[in-house]
Design an enzyme around this catalytic site. Sequence first.
Site, PDB file in Angstrom:
ATOM      1  N   ASP A   1       5.116   1.849  12.500  1.00 47.55           N
ATOM      2  CA  ASP A   1       5.011   3.046  11.658  1.00 47.55           C
ATOM      3  C   ASP A   1       3.563   3.193  11.202  1.00 47.55           C
ATOM      4  O   ASP A   1       3.122   2.574  10.241  1.00 47.55           O
ATOM      5  CB  ASP A   1       5.938   2.934  10.446  1.00 47.55           C
ATOM      6  CG  ASP A   1       6.005   4.242   9.656  1.00 47.55           C
ATOM      7  OD1 ASP A   1       5.046   5.042   9.744  1.00 47.55           O
ATOM      8  OD2 ASP A   1       6.998   4.452   8.955  1.00 47.55           O
TER       9      ASP A   1
ATOM     10  N   HIS B   1       0.543   4.968   4.245  1.00 50.77           N
ATOM     11  CA  HIS B   1       0.779   3.585   3.827  1.00 50.77           C
ATOM     12  C   HIS B   1      -0.466   2.700   3.946  1.00 50.77           C
ATOM     13  O   HIS B   1      -0.371   1.495   3.690  1.00 50.77           O
ATOM     14  CB  HIS B   1       1.914   2.999   4.652  1.00 50.77           C
ATOM     15  CG  HIS B   1       3.136   3.837   4.644  1.00 50.77           C
ATOM     16  ND1 HIS B   1       3.902   4.037   3.514  1.00 50.77           N
ATOM     17  CD2 HIS B   1       3.728   4.580   5.627  1.00 50.77           C
ATOM     18  CE1 HIS B   1       4.916   4.845   3.803  1.00 50.77           C
ATOM     19  NE2 HIS B   1       4.826   5.192   5.074  1.00 50.77           N
TER      20      HIS B   1
ATOM     21  N   ILE C   1       1.382   3.881  -0.468  1.00 52.49           N
ATOM     22  CA  ILE C   1       2.691   3.382  -0.887  1.00 52.49           C
ATOM     23  C   ILE C   1       3.302   2.532   0.225  1.00 52.49           C
ATOM     24  O   ILE C   1       2.921   2.629   1.394  1.00 52.49           O
ATOM     25  CB  ILE C   1       3.644   4.537  -1.255  1.00 52.49           C
ATOM     26  CG1 ILE C   1       3.898   5.448  -0.037  1.00 52.49           C
ATOM     27  CG2 ILE C   1       3.090   5.338  -2.423  1.00 52.49           C
ATOM     28  CD1 ILE C   1       4.937   6.533  -0.283  1.00 52.49           C
TER      29      ILE C   1
ATOM     30  N   GLY D   1       9.233   2.974   3.076  1.00 44.30           N
ATOM     31  CA  GLY D   1      10.597   2.877   2.589  1.00 44.30           C
ATOM     32  C   GLY D   1      11.416   1.882   3.402  1.00 44.30           C
ATOM     33  O   GLY D   1      12.229   1.132   2.857  1.00 44.30           O
TER      34      GLY D   1
END
Length: 291
Positions: free
Chosen positions: A187, A192, A207, A210
């Site tokens: 990903d 991120h 961040i 998830g």
Amino acid sequence: MPIDVAKALAAEPRRTEIAWNHKDVLLYHLGIGAGRPATDADELRYTLESRLHVLPSFATVAGGGPGSVDGSIGPGIDVDLAAVLHGGQRLVLHRPLPVSGRAVRTGSVAAVYDKGKAAVIVLRSEVADEDGPLWSSDNEIFVRGEGGFGGERGPSRRPEPPTRAPDKAVDVPVREDQALLYRLSGDWNPLHADPEFAATAGFDRPILHGLCSYGATLKAVTDTLLGGDVARIRSYATRFAGVVYPGETLRVRMWADGDGGGAGSGRIVAAVSAVERDEAPVLADTVIEHT
């Protein structure tokens, strides 16, 4: 509008050959925080090839993961990554995942829902190898600013956690470099890793993925209530309720139906929060079904 709902739903399913080996599994496990302490016998099941088992959430990254770095998900859908958040994930296991394998992933857009100020795209994947089905998954993508097109709002599922105190609660520390390590499993969304890109999306800093929180939570539940036996897991679903910043601590509360997590239980409910931000919610509506 970047989302052509009719075109997306009518598109032919996409078949992709995927493959993985023990190095991919080891990297994924490290990416969700396994290996602490490094010499712990239970952790070596995640980090040493001679003892290796596969946490079922590895399915979300097997073969490099389902997403595309440029935001092109499929026919009729071309979205800005800065507007994209992961809304929810559901995984159904048909049998335990092998340490290495080759399979075919068949992917399609199962639904596009209109949430008013946002759209939710449900990406469905079915994965099978020469021995039959391995897993199925629904990946819900929340796209800000793409709602209001007059479509169906979609189902609203809100399973409430039990009102009693949790059977178990575990704190899971997130390393400051956790997102940088996790992204190596496929990903590559700069949200991120790149502070400037994160700022364009409205965040103070990058961040955590998830799906990294998703994997770390399943590991915590498996190790705490299922005796570390990954083969007992049959399905795992969650809704992403809030962000996590690298360096924070996840608090995973668990409620086991039936006998409090023994062999006779078939369902575990979990709720996950960020300790340092006054227990801000991270994962909600989280259910693990098991044998």
